[in-house]
Enzyme design. Structure first.
Site, PDB file in Angstrom:
ATOM      1  N   GLY A 154       0.986  -1.169  -0.104  1.00 16.48           N
ATOM      2  CA  GLY A 154       0.292   0.297  -0.126  1.00 16.48           C
ATOM      3  C   GLY A 154       0.707   1.024  -0.130  1.00 16.48           C
ATOM      4  N   ASP A 157       1.648   3.104   4.832  1.00 13.15           N
ATOM      5  CA  ASP A 157       0.366   4.021   4.255  1.00 13.15           C
ATOM      6  C   ASP A 157      -0.662   4.206   5.033  1.00 13.15           C
ATOM      7  OD1 ASP A 157      -0.549   1.523   4.593  1.00 13.15           O
ATOM      8  OD2 ASP A 157      -1.668   1.107   2.536  1.00 13.15           O
ATOM      9  N   ASP A 184      -4.263   2.069  11.295  1.00 17.19           N
ATOM     10  CA  ASP A 184      -5.901   2.132  11.377  1.00 17.19           C
ATOM     11  C   ASP A 184      -6.007   1.842  12.929  1.00 17.19           C
ATOM     12  OD1 ASP A 184      -8.738   1.530  10.608  1.00 17.19           O
ATOM     13  OD2 ASP A 184      -8.821  -0.302  10.443  1.00 17.19           O
ATOM     14  N   LEU A 204       1.662  -2.432  13.465  1.00 21.55           N
ATOM     15  CA  LEU A 204       2.680  -2.333  13.896  1.00 21.55           C
ATOM     16  C   LEU A 204       2.885  -1.829  15.296  1.00 21.55           C
ATOM     17  CD1 LEU A 204       2.764   1.813  12.317  1.00 21.55           C
ATOM     18  CD2 LEU A 204       3.766  -0.274  11.414  1.00 21.55           C
ATOM     19  N   LYS A 255      -6.314   7.231  11.689  1.00 23.20           N
ATOM     20  CA  LYS A 255      -7.043   7.710  11.831  1.00 23.20           C
ATOM     21  C   LYS A 255      -7.477   7.433  12.937  1.00 23.20           C
ATOM     22  CE  LYS A 255      -9.660   4.659   8.286  1.00 23.20           C
ATOM     23  NZ  LYS A 255      -9.717   3.285   7.547  1.00 23.20           N
ATOM     24  N   ASP A 290      -6.128  -0.363  -1.577  1.00 24.09           N
ATOM     25  CA  ASP A 290      -6.874  -1.110  -2.436  1.00 24.09           C
ATOM     26  C   ASP A 290      -7.953  -1.501  -2.136  1.00 24.09           C
ATOM     27  OD1 ASP A 290      -5.123  -2.856  -0.668  1.00 24.09           O
ATOM     28  OD2 ASP A 290      -5.954  -4.496  -1.957  1.00 24.09           O
TER      29      ASP A 290
END
Ligand code: 5GP
Ligand code: MG
Length: 187
Positions: free
Chosen positions: A55, A111, A114, A119, A142, A170
């Site tokens: 990503g 990228d 969330d 991570l 986010k 994607d």
């Protein structure tokens, strides 16, 4: 002949509709700014950019070209995600080269953060390769979705907890080549 999608068009990928969210112009401006921040912070160093496939590849390509330093580059691929909901497991599909990372100032290029699950599990793995330093540059974050405390030094955009595609990201394999970022219009 079909024409490439214009930034003001609603687009459909698989079963979902997406609306324009971040234009190529906004992305370019912010990513260039992030590159300049990194340039300033690493002025006397040669950072090693470790790019999270798949990503982050377009973000990384633009970010690196905005960092006017003698940088080096590597890739890693982990998976923790399928469809539009996060699973708990992190698989290292393409591991980093530990010899390249040892003693280096590593900047992990992601990228999107969330839940933070990826991570949270992967950063300790990377620390085992003994980088001199380790920081994170993520294009998107986010804050309403995050469940784990993840250190992020460089954040491009804080966005709402809605699924996005484009600029490398994607939806089930499709949408990565879109020049802008699109947000789901329905779920
Ligand atoms: P996390 O582990 O932080 O929950 O999620 C990290 C990974 O999930 C990202 O690297 C990305 O691959 C995927 N992901 C999370 N949110 C989105 C989203 O809105 N759109 C897309 N395309 N991928 C996402
Ligand atoms: Mg990812």
């Amino acid at each position: 002949m079909t024409h490439p999608p214009q930034m003001n068009d609603i687009i459909r990928i698989h079963d979902l509709r997406f609306r324009p969210y971040l234009t190529p112009e906004r992305l370019a401006k912010r990513v260039t700014g992030m590159g300049q921040e990194i340039r300033r912070d690493y002025a006397d160093r040669q950072p090693y950019f470790l790019v999270m496939l798949k990503g982050a590849f377009i973000f990384a390509a633009d970010l690196l070209r905005a960092v006017d330093l003698p940088i080096e580059l590597g890739f890693v691929r982990v998976s923790s995600y399928s469809g539009t909901s996060t699973t708990r497991k992190v698989n290292v599909l393409v591991p980093p080269d530990p010899e390249e990372i040892r003693g280096r100032d590593v900047i992990l290029v992601e990228d999107i953060v969330d839940s933070g699950n990826t991570l949270y599990h992967f950063l300790p793995e990377l620390e085992k390769a003994s980088p001199a330093s380790l920081t994170v540059a993520t294009l998107l974050y986010k804050p309403d979705a995050v469940e784990h405390d993840v250190p992020m030094e460089y954040i491009g955009f804080e966005i709402p907890d809605k699924f996005v595609v484009g600029y490398g990201l994607d939806y089930d394999g499709q949408g990565r080549q879109l020049a802008g970022i699109y947000q789901v219009a329905e779920e």
